[in-house]
Design an enzyme around this catalytic site. Structure first.
Site, PDB file in Angstrom:
ATOM      1  N   ASP A   5      -4.906  -4.460   8.387  1.00 50.02           N
ATOM      2  CA  ASP A   5      -4.513  -4.178   7.333  1.00 50.02           C
ATOM      3  C   ASP A   5      -5.393  -3.571   6.394  1.00 50.02           C
ATOM      4  OD1 ASP A   5      -1.420  -4.923   5.340  1.00 50.02           O
ATOM      5  OD2 ASP A   5      -2.243  -3.045   4.974  1.00 50.02           O
TER       6      ASP A   5
HETATM    7  C1  GLC Z   1      -1.108  -1.850   2.309  1.00 53.60           C
HETATM    8  C2  GLC Z   1      -0.074  -2.519   2.579  1.00 53.60           C
HETATM    9  C3  GLC Z   1      -0.049  -2.113   4.091  1.00 53.60           C
HETATM   10  C4  GLC Z   1       0.113  -0.739   3.321  1.00 53.60           C
HETATM   11  C5  GLC Z   1      -1.345  -0.056   3.354  1.00 53.60           C
HETATM   12  C6  GLC Z   1      -1.598   1.271   3.677  1.00 53.60           C
HETATM   13  O1  GLC Z   1      -1.364  -3.125   1.575  1.00 53.60           O
HETATM   14  O2  GLC Z   1       0.415  -3.855   3.041  1.00 53.60           O
HETATM   15  O3  GLC Z   1       2.022  -1.909   4.519  1.00 53.60           O
HETATM   16  O4  GLC Z   1       0.284   0.580   4.866  1.00 53.60           O
HETATM   17  O5  GLC Z   1      -2.035  -1.412   2.711  1.00 53.60           O
HETATM   18  O6  GLC Z   1      -1.168   1.465   2.197  1.00 53.60           O
END
Ligand code: GLC
Length: 720
Positions: free
Chosen positions: A261
């Site tokens: 993430d």
């Molecule tokens: C975020 C989210 C994830 C998302 C990523 C990019 O913090 O947890 O679901 O795809 O960052 O935006």
């Protein structure tokens, strides 16, 4: 003569199958050869450059060898607008997209075919926008109704989540776009999501929090997966060897990429050796990322082997050959009428009729001269917001616009805002600060309701009130909405309440005092058209709740056991497997609205439930059939839900568990014979002692229901 024909047909069939399989082997051998050929040519520096972000959503390619970069993109509600570094919009005019209904809306359709169409269309739009990995679908289990991302996710049940996830992934990847199933795993709250450690036993992990990920990987062959921010048993998911190597890559044979993430990587050597393949993040100095210079240094120091690096490169190239480097991939398409139709169909099938005791619905415009449309949510747009789940919709039909479209000049519409849904989360937010009624706006709404034949009051949440990065503090309807509903209901006997939201709210007073209640969602570009068609009866509502609405928050398992949000950065899943209806039914707690609940403009009569046999071996599938008759005057779509229960089980089991469902369209007056199948192996529980799935022999009950608490027919079978 006939035997000769049969024999030759059999030979032809065998040859065709063999040729296809041979071709597949050939192509995977050819692909393997290509990949290992490239790996041999790459320098170590080039390999390292492929393992971490070099922009907010992208990675570097290796131009010297013609390897393109990987471009990822959000999000579950549509292909998001392009951003500049620092998450600011790029303010382009070429990046609008179709706004698809939110995750729990898709779940409320109980229609895997719509999940496939959602994925297919999302894949087409991603390909058109050259986004090779869509960070979609998101389907963490709804463990607490307060979780800010409940609207993004699907449901409280692992089986429903699995069936939808598989179809969404199939749809996306059929377009040569990688799905990225998230967040792996047990990311069920936003409070301290970046640091909290989820403590849960193996049975709970295996039976509740992993099944949909396992289905996405082993049934739909998901090409990428996103490790969650949180820890499991003290180890960050992005460097958790049990989660990433033992379960995902060894047990499930995952061939794709584990993507962190954003900003969710916490080390170089551990993350590299424990299964993370690609470090993503936003901003900062990309060359200082854990998988940049520090990883190069770690390889040179012998702390991470070249074999480990090459295995990551193999995974990345394997996904590239299925996406950005695919040969003659499908064409991309954006904002097509077909995509709008998919958004409409999901929205139309997601809407849940909660109460209709005066039969105000469907609206009879014949004797309707004026209607008051009240509430900020009647004109609010829901496409932007929620960090990774915002999308710049090419258009969004609001509820008010939808009703104006459908009612035309025939009925006078008196709009009143009723409340202001403005919410700017402060660090020390106290929800009740945002729950003050606006007496002036309420007075205007009352005046509109007084002079109208009917009043439709729109309440609920919005994309700031429900969002990633924060959980709600309670289930209270915000912005003084309850006072608004009470004031309007007091002056107009024909008041309809429409709740627009993505997660449970406290509807106790509305359920008690109001005759007509409809639940809609953050329902995509076609939101208002679909809702108007349901209210006017062009569409017979067929949505079924994907999660339990508690009468009080303390009735929900995580809250009843004081097991949320945890203390000292640890949250213990004390309820174990008893999440959602599993808890309410086992503990005999009456919910406000139960899992799988929803009414229709028609009625259905169920006949007896029959099974193919009365006893089954562990290798067989149980077939169950039940006839359902539409006894009303509207055609309708009914979702027959099949639960199992194990009397006198050797271990604690939930009162019932969903193991099959089927949504069928039944014309007025007709009868459908619905057949469902449950593989006996799906009756298994996970034994914490032996770490194995166990199918207990003996008697099982099958419960066919119109919801988890409206059981229409039962049957028993014996597993030998
Ligand atoms: C975020 C989210 C994830 C998302 C990523 C990019 O913090 O947890 O679901 O795809 O960052 O935006």
């Amino acid at each position: 003569m006939k035997i000769k024909i049969f024999a030759s047909l059999t030979i032809v069939a065998f040859m065709l199958t063999f040729t296809k399989a041979h071709a597949q082997t050939q192509s995977s051998q050819a692909l393997e050869a290509k990949i290992s050929g490239i790996i041999k040519k790459l320098t170590l520096e080039e390999k390292i450059s492929m393992l971490h972000a070099n922009s907010i959503f992208g990675t570097a390619g290796v131009p010297r060898l013609g390897i393109p970069g990987l471009m990822t993109d959000d999000g579950p509600l549509g292909v998001r607008e392009d951003l500049k570094e620092g998450w600011a919009s790029a303010n382009l005019t070429t990046d609008s997209a179709t706004f698809f209904p939110n995750g729990s809306a898709l779940a409320a359709t109980w229609n895997p075919g719509l999940a496939y169409r959602y994925g297919h269309d999302m894949g087409e739009e991603a390909r058109w926008r050259k986004k090779w990995i869509m960070l979609v679908p998101a389907f963490n289990i709804a463990r607490t109704p307060l979780c800010g991302r409940t609207y993004e996710y699907y449901s409280e049940d692992p089986f429903l989540n699995s069936r939808l996830a598989v179809q969404a992934v199939n749809g996306i990847q059929g377009q040569g776009i990688a799905a990225c199933v998230k967040h792996f795993a047990a990311n069920n709250q936003e409070v301290e999501r970046g640091r909290v450690s989820v403590e849960l036993d193996e049975r709970t992990l295996r039976e509740i929090y992993l099944p949909a990920f396992k289905a996405a990987v082993t049934e739909a062959n998901a090409w990428t997966i996103m490790s969650a921010y949180n820890k499991i048993r003290g180890v960050y998911c992005s460097e958790n060897p049990y989660l990433l190597n033992t379960i995902l890559k060894d047990e499930w044979k995952f061939k794709g990429i584990v993507i962190s993430d954003w900003g969710g990587t916490h080390s170089t050597v551990n993350a590299a050796n424990n299964g993370l393949d690609l470090e993503m993040g936003s901003g900062g100095n990309y060359s200082k990322y854990f998988f940049a210079q520090p990883l190069l240094d770690s390889v040179k120091a012998g702390k991470v082997s070249m074999a480990v690096i090459d295995e990551k490169i193999h995974r990345i190239l394997w996904v590239m050959y299925h996406t950005v480097m695919a040969t003659n991939p499908p064409a991309g398409k954006i904002n097509t009428p077909e995509h709008s139709k998919t958004a409409y169909d999901i929205a139309a099938e997601s809407i849940v009729l909660l109460k209709n005791e005066q039969h105000l619905l469907p609206l009879n415009t014949g004797n309707l001269k004026s209607v008051a449309i009240i509430g900020d949510n009647a004109t609010e747009m829901f496409h932007l917001g929620g960090f990774g789940a915002g999308v710049k919709a090419r258009y969004e039909v609001t509820a008010l616009a939808g009703l104006q479209n459908r009612l035309g000049k025939a009925v006078a519409i008196n709009y009143a805002q009723g409340y202001s849904g403005v919410y700017k989360p402060q660090r020390r937010d106290t929800s009740n600060k945002y729950n003050k009624p606006d007496t002036a706006l309420i007075a205007q709404a009352v005046a509109a309701a007084k002079k109208s034949d009917m009043a439709i009051v729109f309440v609920g949440g919005n994309r700031e009130w429900e969002s990633e990065a924060r959980d709600r503090k309670d289930l209270t309807l915000p912005f003084g909405e309850q006072q608004l509903v009470d004031a309007v209901t007091a002056v107009n006997a024909n008041t309809i309440v429409v709740v627009v939201a993505g997660a449970p709210y406290d509807l106790g007073k509305i359920k008690k005092n109001n005759s007509t209640v409809v639940w809609s969602w953050y329902n995509g570009s076609e939101n208002g058209n679909a809702l108007a068609d349901v209210l006017l009866g062009k569409v017979n509502p067929s949505g079924r709740l994907p999660f339990t609405f508690p009468n009080e928050l303390k009735d929900s398992p995580a809250h009843a056991l004081n097991a949320y949000p945890g203390t000292d950065l640890k949250v213990e899943y004390k309820e174990g497997i008893l999440v959602g209806y599993r808890w309410f039914d086992t503990k005999k707690i009456e919910p406000m609205y139960c899992f799988g609940y929803g009414l229709s403009y028609t009625n259905y009569r169920y006949a007896a439930l029959h099974t193919g046999k009365t006893s089954y071996t562990k290798a067989e599938n149980i077939t169950a059939t039940i006839k359902v008759t539409n006894t009303g005057k509207y055609a309708g779509k009914e979702t027959v839900q099949l639960y199992i229960s194990k009397p006198n089980s050797a271990v604690e089991r939930a009162d019932k568990e969903l193991k099959a469902f089927k949504k069928v369209n039944i014309p007025a007056g007709q009868t459908a014979s619905v057949t469902l199948s449950i593989p006996v192996k799906d009756l298994a529980y996970f034994d914490n002692k032996t770490n194995k799935w166990v199918v207990e022999p003996g008697k099982y009950m099958l419960l066919a229901g119109a919801s988890s608490r409206d059981i229409k027919g039962t049957a028993s079978v014996v597993v030998k």
